[in-house]
Design an enzyme around this catalytic site. Structure first.
Site, PDB file in Angstrom:
ATOM      1  N   LYS A 210       0.839  -1.199   0.000  1.00  0.00           N
ATOM      2  CA  LYS A 210       0.000   0.000   0.000  1.00  0.00           C
ATOM      3  C   LYS A 210       0.876   1.252   0.000  1.00  0.00           C
ATOM      4  O   LYS A 210       0.708   2.150  -0.801  1.00  0.00           O
ATOM      5  CB  LYS A 210      -0.911  -0.040   1.228  1.00  0.00           C
ATOM      6  CG  LYS A 210      -1.813   1.151   1.344  1.00  0.00           C
ATOM      7  CD  LYS A 210      -2.783   0.986   2.513  1.00  0.00           C
ATOM      8  CE  LYS A 210      -3.462   2.296   2.819  1.00  0.00           C
ATOM      9  NZ  LYS A 210      -4.429   2.208   3.913  1.00  0.00           N
ATOM     10  N   GLU A 216      10.428  -4.593   4.704  1.00  0.00           N
ATOM     11  CA  GLU A 216      10.540  -5.983   4.269  1.00  0.00           C
ATOM     12  C   GLU A 216      10.258  -6.099   2.773  1.00  0.00           C
ATOM     13  O   GLU A 216      10.993  -6.733   2.019  1.00  0.00           O
ATOM     14  CB  GLU A 216       9.523  -6.869   5.029  1.00  0.00           C
ATOM     15  CG  GLU A 216       9.807  -7.051   6.504  1.00  0.00           C
ATOM     16  CD  GLU A 216       9.218  -5.957   7.377  1.00  0.00           C
ATOM     17  OE1 GLU A 216       8.850  -4.877   6.838  1.00  0.00           O
ATOM     18  OE2 GLU A 216       9.132  -6.163   8.597  1.00  0.00           O
ATOM     19  N   GLY A 271      -4.828  -2.021   5.037  1.00  0.00           N
ATOM     20  CA  GLY A 271      -4.056  -3.172   4.559  1.00  0.00           C
ATOM     21  C   GLY A 271      -4.758  -4.494   4.832  1.00  0.00           C
ATOM     22  O   GLY A 271      -4.843  -5.365   3.967  1.00  0.00           O
ATOM     23  N   ARG A 272      -5.288  -4.643   6.034  1.00  0.00           N
ATOM     24  CA  ARG A 272      -5.898  -5.926   6.406  1.00  0.00           C
ATOM     25  C   ARG A 272      -7.306  -6.079   5.835  1.00  0.00           C
ATOM     26  O   ARG A 272      -7.969  -7.089   6.070  1.00  0.00           O
ATOM     27  CB  ARG A 272      -5.885  -6.089   7.919  1.00  0.00           C
ATOM     28  CG  ARG A 272      -6.506  -4.933   8.686  1.00  0.00           C
ATOM     29  CD  ARG A 272      -6.124  -4.974  10.155  1.00  0.00           C
ATOM     30  NE  ARG A 272      -6.638  -3.841  10.919  1.00  0.00           N
ATOM     31  CZ  ARG A 272      -6.002  -2.678  11.057  1.00  0.00           C
ATOM     32  NH1 ARG A 272      -4.850  -2.467  10.437  1.00  0.00           N
ATOM     33  NH2 ARG A 272      -6.530  -1.719  11.793  1.00  0.00           N
ATOM     34  N   GLU A 357      -4.883  -6.799  14.662  1.00  0.00           N
ATOM     35  CA  GLU A 357      -4.371  -5.469  14.326  1.00  0.00           C
ATOM     36  C   GLU A 357      -5.518  -4.461  14.432  1.00  0.00           C
ATOM     37  O   GLU A 357      -5.313  -3.293  14.726  1.00  0.00           O
ATOM     38  CB  GLU A 357      -3.760  -5.464  12.918  1.00  0.00           C
ATOM     39  CG  GLU A 357      -2.745  -4.338  12.719  1.00  0.00           C
ATOM     40  CD  GLU A 357      -1.946  -4.437  11.426  1.00  0.00           C
ATOM     41  OE1 GLU A 357      -2.528  -4.209  10.350  1.00  0.00           O
ATOM     42  OE2 GLU A 357      -0.737  -4.726  11.477  1.00  0.00           O
ATOM     43  N   HIS A 388      -5.606 -33.400  17.156  1.00  0.00           N
ATOM     44  CA  HIS A 388      -4.502 -34.247  17.617  1.00  0.00           C
ATOM     45  C   HIS A 388      -3.346 -33.415  18.138  1.00  0.00           C
ATOM     46  O   HIS A 388      -2.235 -33.901  18.271  1.00  0.00           O
ATOM     47  CB  HIS A 388      -4.047 -35.165  16.480  1.00  0.00           C
ATOM     48  CG  HIS A 388      -5.115 -36.146  16.111  1.00  0.00           C
ATOM     49  ND1 HIS A 388      -5.243 -37.361  16.728  1.00  0.00           N
ATOM     50  CD2 HIS A 388      -6.138 -36.043  15.224  1.00  0.00           C
ATOM     51  CE1 HIS A 388      -6.300 -37.996  16.222  1.00  0.00           C
ATOM     52  NE2 HIS A 388      -6.859 -37.215  15.313  1.00  0.00           N
ATOM     53  N   LYS A 508       9.370  -0.731  14.442  1.00  0.00           N
ATOM     54  CA  LYS A 508       9.913  -0.404  13.117  1.00  0.00           C
ATOM     55  C   LYS A 508      10.980   0.679  13.251  1.00  0.00           C
ATOM     56  O   LYS A 508      12.047   0.595  12.660  1.00  0.00           O
ATOM     57  CB  LYS A 508       8.805   0.173  12.215  1.00  0.00           C
ATOM     58  CG  LYS A 508       7.887  -0.828  11.575  1.00  0.00           C
ATOM     59  CD  LYS A 508       7.032  -0.083  10.528  1.00  0.00           C
ATOM     60  CE  LYS A 508       5.766  -0.814  10.171  1.00  0.00           C
ATOM     61  NZ  LYS A 508       4.857  -0.025   9.352  1.00  0.00           N
TER      62      LYS A 508
HETATM   63  O1  LIG Z   1       1.065  -2.733   2.251  1.00  0.00           O
HETATM   64  P1  LIG Z   1       2.150  -2.106   3.067  1.00  0.00           P
HETATM   65  O2  LIG Z   1       2.088  -0.613   3.037  1.00  0.00           O
HETATM   66  O3  LIG Z   1       3.499  -2.607   2.617  1.00  0.00           O
HETATM   67  O4  LIG Z   1       1.952  -2.514   4.570  1.00  0.00           O
HETATM   68  C1  LIG Z   1       2.001  -3.832   4.995  1.00  0.00           C
HETATM   69  C2  LIG Z   1       1.438  -4.019   6.363  1.00  0.00           C
HETATM   70  O5  LIG Z   1       2.137  -3.234   7.302  1.00  0.00           O
HETATM   71  C3  LIG Z   1       1.243  -2.734   8.283  1.00  0.00           C
HETATM   72  O6  LIG Z   1       1.074  -1.379   8.068  1.00  0.00           O
HETATM   73  C4  LIG Z   1       1.771  -2.880   9.672  1.00  0.00           C
HETATM   74  O7  LIG Z   1       2.291  -4.115   9.943  1.00  0.00           O
HETATM   75  C5  LIG Z   1      -0.055  -3.491   8.025  1.00  0.00           C
HETATM   76  O8  LIG Z   1      -1.169  -2.820   8.478  1.00  0.00           O
HETATM   77  C6  LIG Z   1      -0.003  -3.634   6.549  1.00  0.00           C
HETATM   78  O9  LIG Z   1      -0.910  -4.585   6.099  1.00  0.00           O
END
Ligand SMILES: O=P(O)(O)OC[C@H]1O[C@](O)(CO)[C@@H](O)[C@@H]1O
Length: 543
Positions: A210, A216, A271-272, A357, A388, A508
């Site tokens: 987003k 990452e 995002g979620r 979240e 199990h 972060k």
């Molecule tokens: O889509 P982006 O901006 O890379 O964010 C990834 C994720 O990081 C967060 O902002 C925090 O972990 C989530 O809400 C989101 O889904």
């Protein structure tokens, strides 16, 4: 901006529930069913083929009445309307919360800041469909003229969990000559293993973020570009092998992806809550545009149900209220999600982000400390594997763990008696949890006295059972929307912001600083506590 809502604990219905809890909180489900044998017929609700049996909960008609009053008193109705209307209900980020617009049919109108957002949603959907058709048919060629056979989604959090979950859930409908991989972790192993057996000439990367700034994802995206260019040699190859899914065109262009190859969405999609936006491009590539649209139609059906159905028959409202009941009155810490459908193996993990979240918050919209427990821990595994593993604790441990069982009348892979056996386990587990087995019953089986306590099942463990016909794209959409709206229901009662995520920020920021300290050529000046300092020094010495 005051919300005018009294703290939860001070609301009239909540106080009435506290008194009521004193009366019925200790009652056994055996008694509740004995006193009210028809509750199994009555405590049910259904919409669009999604059936919810919530009779095995520790509730009576009075509990339900008071929970529904709590919903009214907490302004749930207004909150639902405010969301659908496009009000900026994500107060701390000053944003609308309009994932429902992502599945609004063409012709519907949702106006935000003077502009109808629905046409733009369909524009992106059409662009995704055209692209998906080209890739699926083999018309879209890689830089060296080869067909795309592998799709790698790079994203994390909502830009990964939804795509992975939906890919696994709908694998039955996927185009089998396309291979899908999902890279999320900044741990290099994730990328290395994902591409280990892939040919760069036949691989398409979807960089899903987003913000397009997530550490990452950007690290993995740069590594992917290096990996692809090492084989393909030419910067121009990026255009054929990388597309972006983002709200941030500027950062996409900076990365080197042509914004013509960008699929957009908007800041009003959390995002979620984004698996049905362009973030779902991998899903569409796997199952095709028609199936993707069927999934959106499923989402929309549940949206309409949530918005228009009286609360006492409203599945997301009921599910949300039951969670409030266990969390705030029984102090239950968790909810177990137990899908009896192998394709839903990532559904619990997906729901973890969606629920935790969203409702893992400790202050109200007014910035005051909440006066009750909020979002519980969601976890789970598909049945029967969980049986199990951890069901022992659910049956005989000392904690109360409300469970959601999810099952289907039909399997997508009929194989002899497998499905009947699977479903027998759903019904048996829910029954065993609720009714247990008394010492008398155990004794009557000839169990020696000393062993009796170990073999007693206390019972009185509550559960919901959710049933549907079979796992289709539309049914998946309905199930996800069911939980999305249950989250809003809970958040409305706790008066928290279910749509921000400030809790992920601090770690972060600290990590950014520590990266420099780990990589510094010279001994860095460390200004941490002694524990963190020692750990950093130990790592530097041994890496
Ligand atoms: O889509 P982006 O901006 O890379 O964010 C990834 C994720 O990081 C967060 O902002 C925090 O972990 C989530 O809400 C989101 O889904």
């Amino acid at each position: 901006m005051a919300t005018q809502l009294a703290p939860v604990g001070e609301r009239k219905a909540f106080k009435a529930l506290q008194t009521h809890f004193q009366q019925i909180g200790g009652k056994h489900l055996r008694e509740l069913f004995a006193e009210d044998p028809a509750r199994g017929d009555r405590f049910t609700a259904e919409t669009g083929g999604i059936f919810l049996d919530y009779s095995k909960n520790r509730i009576t008609d009075e509990t339900l009445k008071l929970l529904l009053q709590l919903a009214e008193e907490s302004g749930l109705r207004e909150k639902i309307e405010a969301m659908f209307r496009g009000d900026k209900i994500n107060i701390t980020e000053n944003r609308a919360v309009l994932h429902v617009a992502l599945r609004a049919p063409k012709g519907e109108s949702i106006v935000l800041d003077g502009e109808d957002v629905v046409p733009a949603v369909h524009e992106v959907l059409d662009k995704m469909s055209a692209f998906a058709d080209r890739v699926r048919s083999g018309e879209w060629k890689g830089h060296t003229g080869k067909k795309i056979r592998n799709v790698v989604n790079i994203g994390i959090g909502g830009s990964d969990l939804g795509p992975v979950m939906a890919y696994e859930a709908l694998k039955f409908y996927s185009q089998r000559d396309l291979t899908f991989r999902f890279v999320s972790n900044v741990d290099g192993t994730d990328f290395a293993e994902a591409v280990e057996d892939l040919d760069a000439e036949e691989t398409l990367f979807l960089v899903a973020s987003k913000t397009f700034t997530t550490l990452e994802t950007m690290t993995n995206a740069h590594t992917a570009r290096d990996w692809a260019l090492a084989k393909l040699g030419d910067e121009k190859a990026v255009a054929k092998h990388f597309v972006a899914i983002s709200t941030n065109a500027k950062e996409v262009a900076k990365f080197g992806i042509d914004t013509a190859n960008m699929f957009g969405f908007w800041d009003w999609v959390g995002g979620r809550y984004s698996m049905d936006s362009a973030i779902g491009l991998s899903t569409m590539l796997a199952i095709g545009p028609d199936n993707f649209r069927a999934m959106l139609a499923g989402f929309h059906e549940m949206d309409v149900h949530f918005r228009t159905t009286p609360f006492e028959k409203n599945l997301p409202v009921l599910l949300g209220l039951l969670t409030i009941w266990y969390t705030d009155f029984f102090d239950a810490q968790t909810v177990a999600i137990l899908p009896y459908e192998q394709y839903l193996k990532r559904f619990p993990a997906y729901l973890q982000q969606l629920t935790m979240e969203s409702n893992g918050k400790h202050v109200t919209l007014d910035g005051e400390l909440v006066d009750t427990l909020t979002g519980p821990i969601y976890w789970g595994e598909p049945g029967t594997n969980g049986q199990h593993s951890f069901y022992q604790l659910i049956h005989q441990g000392t904690r109360l763990i409300p469970c959601d069982f999810i099952g289907f009348y039909k399997t997508l892979n009929p194989l002899g008696r497998h499905h009947d056996m699977l479903m027998a386990n759903v019904f048996a587990q829910a029954e065993a949890l609720a009714f247990g087995k008394t010492a008398e019953q155990v004794k009557a089986e000839g169990t020696p006295d000393w062993l009796v306590p170990h073999r007693v099942f206390e019972g009185n463990r509550p559960s919901n059972t959710i049933l549907a016909d079979k796992l289709t794209p539309a049914v998946l959409g309905k199930l996800v929307a069911l939980y999305e709206h249950a989250v809003l229901t809970q958040g409305a009662i706790w008066n928290i912001d279910s749509f921000d995520q400030w809790g992920v920020e601090l770690g972060k920021v600290l990590a950014q600083k520590i990266i420099g300290e780990l990589e510094s050529e010279t001994e860095p000046k460390l200004a941490h506590d002694t524990s963190t300092t020692n750990l950093i020094q130990r790592y530097r010495k041994n890496k």
